[in-house]
Design an enzyme around this catalytic site. Sequence first.
Site, PDB file in Angstrom:
ATOM      1  N   SER A  23       0.860  -1.182   0.000  1.00 41.94           N
ATOM      2  CA  SER A  23       0.000   0.000   0.000  1.00 41.94           C
ATOM      3  C   SER A  23       0.895   1.230   0.000  1.00 41.94           C
ATOM      4  O   SER A  23       2.077   1.140   0.374  1.00 41.94           O
ATOM      5  CB  SER A  23      -0.886   0.004   1.254  1.00 41.94           C
ATOM      6  N   TYR A  40      -2.660  -0.038  10.675  1.00 40.52           N
ATOM      7  CA  TYR A  40      -2.660  -0.449   9.266  1.00 40.52           C
ATOM      8  C   TYR A  40      -1.318  -0.116   8.618  1.00 40.52           C
ATOM      9  O   TYR A  40      -0.740  -0.937   7.900  1.00 40.52           O
ATOM     10  CB  TYR A  40      -3.799   0.249   8.536  1.00 40.52           C
TER      11      TYR A  40
END
Length: 257
Positions: A148, A161
């Site tokens: 990501s 995250y």
Amino acid sequence: MNSISRLFDLTGRTALITGSSAGIGYALARGLALAGATVILNGRNEARLARAADTLRSVGATVHTSNFDVTDADSVSTAIAHLEDHVGALDILVNNAGMQRRAPLENFSVAHWDELMRTNLDSVFLVGKAVARHMIPRGRGKIVNICSVQSELGRPHIAAYTASKGAVKMLTKGMAIDWGPHGLQVNGLGPGYFKTELTEALVNNPEFSNWLIGRTPSRRWGDVEDLIGAAVFLASDASNFVNGHILYVDGGVTATL
């Protein structure tokens, strides 16, 4: 077929994509199928898996489904052994399964931390190791871990995250180092901000959406179709000397302050 086309051709290869009943995982599975691969969809919801498989079959794809828990070591080992025996050798693995939890870090619960790390990080280790153990004796294999932009960048209220995706980035490099000598290529694909079911609230938030578009050099949200070319590249012979690399498909977000 010319020599360049053959580099990207996945005909005769089998790809397992975790978390692929919807969203980015489904788009990647569809892209690999269109490039010629037999695809195996994985997810927790059998009904959604069946619908996704039927949709892909309607466009001519060869599709199997495998409903196993990517966070459970025994389930992973059993499922991978079954696929190898009954579907065929796994040539490509896309570790896509993931989740998000948002909260100020001081209020982030231990239970949510453990859940997020199991899903985003442990699953990459468990499925990657189980598949690699079959790839290594064959001397070939492609593993693509979904990272990501949060493997590089932080945002408020997603520290857990960010930690998980930063760890996936470094695990990808470690896998490449350990398994590269055996003929495997292990790379990461790092999406930026994409329109999916999970980001619908952000897409529909004018303040956030306007900020993001202004922050992104390409001046738009990503569409899941934008990821397909990069995924096919990393899964194909075109990337045979690419190893331990993270390919960000983010419209330029990681390139600018």
